[in-house]
Scaffold this active site. Structure first.
Site, PDB file in Angstrom:
ATOM      1  N   ALA A 117     -10.559  -7.039  -0.724  1.00  0.00           N
ATOM      2  CA  ALA A 117     -11.412  -5.859  -0.581  1.00  0.00           C
ATOM      3  C   ALA A 117     -11.292  -4.984  -1.814  1.00  0.00           C
ATOM      4  O   ALA A 117     -10.364  -5.123  -2.613  1.00  0.00           O
ATOM      5  CB  ALA A 117     -11.012  -5.065   0.670  1.00  0.00           C
ATOM      6  N   ARG A 137       0.852  -1.183   0.000  1.00  0.00           N
ATOM      7  CA  ARG A 137       0.000   0.000   0.000  1.00  0.00           C
ATOM      8  C   ARG A 137       0.893   1.239   0.000  1.00  0.00           C
ATOM      9  O   ARG A 137       1.554   1.546   0.995  1.00  0.00           O
ATOM     10  CB  ARG A 137      -0.934   0.003   1.218  1.00  0.00           C
ATOM     11  CG  ARG A 137      -1.983  -1.098   1.209  1.00  0.00           C
ATOM     12  CD  ARG A 137      -2.901  -0.989   0.014  1.00  0.00           C
ATOM     13  NE  ARG A 137      -4.037  -1.904   0.099  1.00  0.00           N
ATOM     14  CZ  ARG A 137      -4.979  -2.017  -0.841  1.00  0.00           C
ATOM     15  NH1 ARG A 137      -4.890  -1.272  -1.937  1.00  0.00           N
ATOM     16  NH2 ARG A 137      -5.979  -2.858  -0.691  1.00  0.00           N
ATOM     17  N   GLU A 165     -14.629  -9.287  -5.453  1.00  0.00           N
ATOM     18  CA  GLU A 165     -13.267  -9.082  -4.950  1.00  0.00           C
ATOM     19  C   GLU A 165     -12.655 -10.400  -4.465  1.00  0.00           C
ATOM     20  O   GLU A 165     -11.464 -10.644  -4.658  1.00  0.00           O
ATOM     21  CB  GLU A 165     -13.277  -8.056  -3.814  1.00  0.00           C
ATOM     22  CG  GLU A 165     -13.627  -6.637  -4.250  1.00  0.00           C
ATOM     23  CD  GLU A 165     -12.606  -6.034  -5.202  1.00  0.00           C
ATOM     24  OE1 GLU A 165     -11.436  -6.493  -5.199  1.00  0.00           O
ATOM     25  OE2 GLU A 165     -12.967  -5.104  -5.945  1.00  0.00           O
ATOM     26  N   GLU A 202      -9.252 -11.361  -6.329  1.00  0.00           N
ATOM     27  CA  GLU A 202      -8.006 -11.284  -5.565  1.00  0.00           C
ATOM     28  C   GLU A 202      -7.547 -12.633  -5.038  1.00  0.00           C
ATOM     29  O   GLU A 202      -6.344 -12.838  -4.833  1.00  0.00           O
ATOM     30  CB  GLU A 202      -8.161 -10.296  -4.398  1.00  0.00           C
ATOM     31  CG  GLU A 202      -8.319  -8.854  -4.833  1.00  0.00           C
ATOM     32  CD  GLU A 202      -8.176  -7.885  -3.669  1.00  0.00           C
ATOM     33  OE1 GLU A 202      -7.928  -8.315  -2.523  1.00  0.00           O
ATOM     34  OE2 GLU A 202      -8.328  -6.671  -3.910  1.00  0.00           O
ATOM     35  N   GLU A 204      -1.759  -5.486  -7.280  1.00  0.00           N
ATOM     36  CA  GLU A 204      -2.419  -6.793  -7.207  1.00  0.00           C
ATOM     37  C   GLU A 204      -1.615  -7.891  -7.899  1.00  0.00           C
ATOM     38  O   GLU A 204      -1.756  -9.067  -7.577  1.00  0.00           O
ATOM     39  CB  GLU A 204      -3.827  -6.691  -7.806  1.00  0.00           C
ATOM     40  CG  GLU A 204      -4.765  -5.870  -6.919  1.00  0.00           C
ATOM     41  CD  GLU A 204      -6.068  -5.518  -7.603  1.00  0.00           C
ATOM     42  OE1 GLU A 204      -6.093  -5.511  -8.854  1.00  0.00           O
ATOM     43  OE2 GLU A 204      -7.040  -5.239  -6.893  1.00  0.00           O
TER      44      GLU A 204
END
Length: 214
Positions: free
Chosen positions: A92, A80, A109, A113, A162
């Protein structure tokens, strides 16, 4: 100011909106915007005054806490940039699909993911992470009855952050301990894990089924 003790049934947030004289937009990004509202508020000496309040307009987000039949949570490890950390999180995402129900976003999601789907979904937590300046609302859903998806069932192409994420199964008790020890910092994950751990001690009987996404 004196503090009253509310009745248990009355302990609930409620919508309210104070008068806004004018609003100006100061920034617009790809998914959020920042505005300044001039709000009429009570003055210290009585009456009212108009004061500026900055507000981040955010479409909201969801998180999916996928729990398998061994009480393990599916978590992802993701970079992040804003906080310069690699965080352990629940799958998320932002609610950026027009008209998509929140639980459907959670399902999407989880598939994109982590490559899983869940047979049953429950409402786990619903909160405003920064209500002092942001309209963002995050809803966390619990998914049970998990099944891995075949590669052909996932059309989403992972890129950027991702493309580098890794997934792991973490026992719910270990995830709760990590949260309480201050080792996990993502807000939706902290709240979701603690809510799931609390619900698990009651056999998940208090959870509300999520509204159907269809």
């Amino acid at each position: 100011m004196s503090a009253a003790e509310p009745e248990a049934a009355a302990l609930a947030d409620n919508p309210e909106s104070w008068p806004v004289d004018r609003t100006s937009e100061v920034y617009r990004g790809a998914k959020t915007s920042t505005v300044v509202d001039w709000v009429r508020m009570p003055a210290a000496g009585g009456g009212h005054e108009t004061v500026p309040r900055e507000r981040l307009e955010h479409p909201g987000a969801v998180a999916a806490l996928a729990l398998d039949d061994r009480d393990r949570v599916l978590m992802v490890h993701q970079y992040r940039h804003a906080v310069r950390h690699r965080l352990w999180e629940l799958p998320a995402g932002v609610r950026d699909e027009e008209g998509e129900p929140p639980v459907r976003t959670a399902q999407r999601e989880l598939a994109e993911e982590a490559g899983y789907r869940a047979e049953r979904w429950y409402e786990l937590a619903d909160f405003f992470p920064s209500p002092g300046f942001s309209s963002e609302r995050i809803q966390v859903f619990l998914g049970r009855g998990l099944h891995p998806l075949a590669a052909s069932e996932v059309s989403f192409v992972r890129e950027h952050e991702e493309a580098d994420l890794a997934a792991a199964w973490v026992p719910l008790a270990e995830a709760e301990a990590a949260v309480l020890a201050g080792r996990v910092h993502n807000g939706a994950t902290v709240i979701g894990v603690l809510a799931a751990a609390s619900a698990a001690r009651g056999g998940f009987a208090a959870l509300r089924p999520a509204p159907a996404a269809d």
